[in-house]
Scaffold this motif. Structure first.
Motif, PDB file in Angstrom:
ATOM      1  N   VAL A  48     -28.522  32.455  -0.182  1.00 12.83           N
ATOM      2  CA  VAL A  48     -27.102  32.357  -0.013  1.00 12.83           C
ATOM      3  C   VAL A  48     -26.558  30.889  -0.273  1.00 12.83           C
ATOM      4  CG1 VAL A  48     -25.094  32.712   1.416  1.00 12.83           C
ATOM      5  CG2 VAL A  48     -26.959  34.337   1.734  1.00 12.83           C
ATOM      6  N   GLY A  49     -25.918  30.940  -1.659  1.00 14.78           N
ATOM      7  CA  GLY A  49     -25.057  29.415  -1.798  1.00 14.78           C
ATOM      8  C   GLY A  49     -23.961  29.357  -1.479  1.00 14.78           C
ATOM      9  N   VAL A  50     -23.561  28.379  -1.047  1.00 16.42           N
ATOM     10  CA  VAL A  50     -22.335  27.655  -0.567  1.00 16.42           C
ATOM     11  C   VAL A  50     -22.088  26.532  -1.613  1.00 16.42           C
ATOM     12  CG1 VAL A  50     -20.626  26.881   1.238  1.00 16.42           C
ATOM     13  CG2 VAL A  50     -22.513  28.731   1.561  1.00 16.42           C
ATOM     14  N   ASN A  51     -20.826  26.484  -2.222  1.00 19.51           N
ATOM     15  CA  ASN A  51     -20.516  25.318  -2.921  1.00 19.51           C
ATOM     16  C   ASN A  51     -19.427  24.495  -2.196  1.00 19.51           C
ATOM     17  OD1 ASN A  51     -21.165  27.665  -5.482  1.00 19.51           O
ATOM     18  ND2 ASN A  51     -22.432  25.656  -5.221  1.00 19.51           N
ATOM     19  N   ASP A  52     -18.918  24.775  -1.169  1.00 15.26           N
ATOM     20  CA  ASP A  52     -17.837  24.093  -0.394  1.00 15.26           C
ATOM     21  C   ASP A  52     -18.626  23.912   0.890  1.00 15.26           C
ATOM     22  OD1 ASP A  52     -15.677  23.146   0.902  1.00 15.26           O
ATOM     23  OD2 ASP A  52     -14.359  24.782   0.367  1.00 15.26           O
ATOM     24  N   PRO A  53     -18.773  22.812   1.235  1.00 14.18           N
ATOM     25  CA  PRO A  53     -19.215  22.161   2.344  1.00 14.18           C
ATOM     26  C   PRO A  53     -18.710  22.714   3.593  1.00 14.18           C
ATOM     27  CG  PRO A  53     -18.968  20.243   1.127  1.00 14.18           C
ATOM     28  CD  PRO A  53     -18.556  21.411   0.375  1.00 14.18           C
ATOM     29  N   GLU A  54     -17.458  22.706   3.506  1.00 19.41           N
ATOM     30  CA  GLU A  54     -16.331  23.069   4.585  1.00 19.41           C
ATOM     31  C   GLU A  54     -16.898  24.632   5.182  1.00 19.41           C
ATOM     32  OE1 GLU A  54     -13.836  21.711   6.070  1.00 19.41           O
ATOM     33  OE2 GLU A  54     -13.783  19.645   4.569  1.00 19.41           O
ATOM     34  N   GLU A  55     -17.446  25.510   4.103  1.00 20.63           N
ATOM     35  CA  GLU A  55     -17.962  27.044   4.334  1.00 20.63           C
ATOM     36  C   GLU A  55     -19.079  27.033   5.123  1.00 20.63           C
ATOM     37  OE1 GLU A  55     -17.175  29.216   0.972  1.00 20.63           O
ATOM     38  OE2 GLU A  55     -15.233  28.493   0.647  1.00 20.63           O
ATOM     39  N   ALA A  56     -19.910  25.805   5.123  1.00 18.25           N
ATOM     40  CA  ALA A  56     -21.285  25.965   5.626  1.00 18.25           C
ATOM     41  C   ALA A  56     -21.291  26.690   6.924  1.00 18.25           C
ATOM     42  CB  ALA A  56     -21.942  24.628   5.484  1.00 18.25           C
ATOM     43  N   VAL A  57     -20.534  26.167   7.940  1.00 15.95           N
ATOM     44  CA  VAL A  57     -20.741  26.739   9.274  1.00 15.95           C
ATOM     45  C   VAL A  57     -20.476  28.086   9.605  1.00 15.95           C
ATOM     46  CG1 VAL A  57     -20.154  26.485  11.845  1.00 15.95           C
ATOM     47  CG2 VAL A  57     -20.687  24.364  10.407  1.00 15.95           C
ATOM     48  N   GLU A  58     -19.416  28.493   8.747  1.00 13.48           N
ATOM     49  CA  GLU A  58     -19.213  30.018   8.913  1.00 13.48           C
ATOM     50  C   GLU A  58     -19.968  30.897   8.008  1.00 13.48           C
ATOM     51  OE1 GLU A  58     -15.620  32.632   6.680  1.00 13.48           O
ATOM     52  OE2 GLU A  58     -14.996  30.699   7.413  1.00 13.48           O
ATOM     53  N   THR A  59     -20.542  30.344   7.249  1.00 15.06           N
ATOM     54  CA  THR A  59     -21.492  31.165   6.173  1.00 15.06           C
ATOM     55  C   THR A  59     -22.626  31.333   7.045  1.00 15.06           C
ATOM     56  OG1 THR A  59     -20.672  30.537   4.062  1.00 15.06           O
ATOM     57  CG2 THR A  59     -22.762  31.472   4.304  1.00 15.06           C
ATOM     58  N   ALA A  60     -23.231  30.190   7.838  1.00 18.19           N
ATOM     59  CA  ALA A  60     -24.477  30.287   8.584  1.00 18.19           C
ATOM     60  C   ALA A  60     -24.531  31.195   9.769  1.00 18.19           C
ATOM     61  CB  ALA A  60     -24.650  28.767   8.961  1.00 18.19           C
ATOM     62  N   LEU A  61     -22.992  30.946  10.313  1.00 20.47           N
ATOM     63  CA  LEU A  61     -22.926  32.004  11.464  1.00 20.47           C
ATOM     64  C   LEU A  61     -22.928  33.587  10.861  1.00 20.47           C
ATOM     65  CD1 LEU A  61     -19.798  30.254  13.480  1.00 20.47           C
ATOM     66  CD2 LEU A  61     -22.175  30.520  14.167  1.00 20.47           C
ATOM     67  N   ARG A  62     -22.327  33.829   9.945  1.00 23.87           N
ATOM     68  CA  ARG A  62     -22.434  35.129   9.444  1.00 23.87           C
ATOM     69  C   ARG A  62     -23.670  35.402   8.876  1.00 23.87           C
ATOM     70  NH1 ARG A  62     -19.192  34.409   5.417  1.00 23.87           N
ATOM     71  NH2 ARG A  62     -20.701  34.313   3.887  1.00 23.87           N
ATOM     72  N   ASP A  80     -24.653  15.055   6.142  1.00 21.09           N
ATOM     73  CA  ASP A  80     -24.921  14.554   7.512  1.00 21.09           C
ATOM     74  C   ASP A  80     -23.670  15.330   8.378  1.00 21.09           C
ATOM     75  OD1 ASP A  80     -23.410  12.522   6.480  1.00 21.09           O
ATOM     76  OD2 ASP A  80     -23.567  11.093   8.179  1.00 21.09           O
ATOM     77  N   GLU A  81     -22.327  15.285   7.883  1.00 11.49           N
ATOM     78  CA  GLU A  81     -21.409  15.742   8.838  1.00 11.49           C
ATOM     79  C   GLU A  81     -21.506  17.409   8.643  1.00 11.49           C
ATOM     80  OE1 GLU A  81     -17.583  12.868   7.555  1.00 11.49           O
ATOM     81  OE2 GLU A  81     -18.403  14.042   5.935  1.00 11.49           O
ATOM     82  N   VAL A  82     -21.888  18.112   7.827  1.00 14.52           N
ATOM     83  CA  VAL A  82     -22.422  19.415   7.920  1.00 14.52           C
ATOM     84  C   VAL A  82     -23.511  19.703   8.858  1.00 14.52           C
ATOM     85  CG1 VAL A  82     -23.384  21.247   6.584  1.00 14.52           C
ATOM     86  CG2 VAL A  82     -21.867  19.863   5.616  1.00 14.52           C
ATOM     87  N   ALA A  83     -24.572  18.834   8.770  1.00 16.90           N
ATOM     88  CA  ALA A  83     -25.544  18.803   9.920  1.00 16.90           C
ATOM     89  C   ALA A  83     -24.943  18.815  11.287  1.00 16.90           C
ATOM     90  CB  ALA A  83     -26.621  17.890   9.474  1.00 16.90           C
ATOM     91  N   PHE A  84     -23.970  17.785  11.377  1.00 14.16           N
ATOM     92  CA  PHE A  84     -23.493  17.513  12.682  1.00 14.16           C
ATOM     93  C   PHE A  84     -22.491  18.935  13.224  1.00 14.16           C
ATOM     94  CE2 PHE A  84     -20.128  16.246  15.450  1.00 14.16           C
ATOM     95  CZ  PHE A  84     -20.722  15.800  16.755  1.00 14.16           C
ATOM     96  N   ALA A  85     -21.849  19.427  12.213  1.00 12.14           N
ATOM     97  CA  ALA A  85     -21.162  20.406  12.518  1.00 12.14           C
ATOM     98  C   ALA A  85     -21.744  21.782  12.951  1.00 12.14           C
ATOM     99  CB  ALA A  85     -20.122  21.044  11.338  1.00 12.14           C
ATOM    100  N   LEU A  86     -23.063  21.874  12.139  1.00 15.77           N
ATOM    101  CA  LEU A  86     -24.001  23.101  12.620  1.00 15.77           C
ATOM    102  C   LEU A  86     -24.545  22.700  13.802  1.00 15.77           C
ATOM    103  CD1 LEU A  86     -25.429  23.296   9.005  1.00 15.77           C
ATOM    104  CD2 LEU A  86     -24.488  25.381  10.173  1.00 15.77           C
ATOM    105  N   SER A  87     -24.920  21.492  14.356  1.00 13.43           N
ATOM    106  CA  SER A  87     -25.558  21.362  15.592  1.00 13.43           C
ATOM    107  C   SER A  87     -24.572  21.446  16.736  1.00 13.43           C
ATOM    108  CB  SER A  87     -26.055  19.910  15.501  1.00 13.43           C
ATOM    109  OG  SER A  87     -24.685  18.930  15.890  1.00 13.43           O
ATOM    110  N   GLN A  88     -23.342  21.550  16.597  1.00 10.57           N
ATOM    111  CA  GLN A  88     -22.331  21.769  17.437  1.00 10.57           C
ATOM    112  C   GLN A  88     -21.979  23.204  18.027  1.00 10.57           C
ATOM    113  OE1 GLN A  88     -20.940  19.027  19.342  1.00 10.57           O
ATOM    114  NE2 GLN A  88     -22.584  18.305  18.198  1.00 10.57           N
ATOM    115  N   GLU A  89     -22.662  24.228  16.915  1.00  8.33           N
ATOM    116  CA  GLU A  89     -22.461  25.703  17.261  1.00  8.33           C
ATOM    117  C   GLU A  89     -23.747  26.151  17.890  1.00  8.33           C
ATOM    118  OE1 GLU A  89     -20.020  27.897  16.852  1.00  8.33           O
ATOM    119  OE2 GLU A  89     -18.414  26.555  15.940  1.00  8.33           O
ATOM    120  N   PRO A  90     -23.447  26.975  18.864  1.00  9.84           N
ATOM    121  CA  PRO A  90     -24.794  27.299  19.824  1.00  9.84           C
ATOM    122  C   PRO A  90     -25.723  28.420  18.731  1.00  9.84           C
ATOM    123  CG  PRO A  90     -22.910  27.437  21.344  1.00  9.84           C
ATOM    124  CD  PRO A  90     -22.489  27.004  19.935  1.00  9.84           C
ATOM    125  N   ASP A  91     -24.943  28.879  17.966  1.00 10.06           N
ATOM    126  CA  ASP A  91     -25.670  29.958  17.208  1.00 10.06           C
ATOM    127  C   ASP A  91     -26.448  29.206  15.790  1.00 10.06           C
ATOM    128  OD1 ASP A  91     -25.463  32.038  18.803  1.00 10.06           O
ATOM    129  OD2 ASP A  91     -23.305  32.759  17.886  1.00 10.06           O
TER     130      ASP A  91
END
Length: 144
Positions: A48-62, A80-91
């Motif tokens: 699954v490809g995402v070209n907008d880093p702002e969508e990374a967390v939402e896509t990972a959750l889905r 590193d900001e994407v990695a941090f945002a992902l680390s803040q979501e329990p899922d």
């Protein structure tokens, strides 16, 4: 005696064979990179490809990928900001993340701690190296 016919086959009810493959989320602002990674991993993984880093967390959750490959140098959110945002979501916090970057080359897998404890993989990695590293990160043996 009643006439018993087989009900019509509902193809939409059949399982999607792509969904059976391990999922890899690729986050890169360059669509040609996400397309190339999908091409290289496609036979063995659902990409699954995402070209907008702002969508990374939402896509990972889905999608709940088994692994996230993330570029570092992107507009909007850096890797590193994407990695941090992902680390803040329990899922998504426990999903392994590997940086996919032009900042590393050859066999180098480290970024000297600049971007946390995540491993790195050069964007120029061959298809074989990429598949092997993804399989390793997913805990799959080379025979799988």
């Amino acid at each position: 005696m009643p006439n018993r016919q087989n009900p019509p086959l509902n193809l939409r009810a059949l399982p999607d064979p792509q969904r059976a493959k391990p999922c890899v989320l690729v986050v890169d602002d360059d669509a040609s990179v996400t397309d190339l990674i999908a091409l290289r991993l496609g036979p063995d993984f659902r990409v699954v490809g995402v070209n907008d880093p702002e969508e990374a967390v939402e896509t990972a959750l889905r999608e709940q990928p088994g692994l996230i490959l993330c570029d570092i140098d992107m507009p909007g959110l850096r890797g590193d900001e994407v990695a941090f945002a992902l680390s803040q979501e329990p899922d998504t916090a426990r999903i392994p993340l590997v940086y996919l970057s032009g900042l590393v080359s050859g066999e180098s897998q480290e970024l000297d701690g600049v971007f946390g404890e995540h491993q790195a993989l050069p964007k120029s990695a061959s298809a074989d190296v990429l598949r092997a590293r993804v399989a390793e990160a997913l805990g799959l043996s080379s025979d799988d």
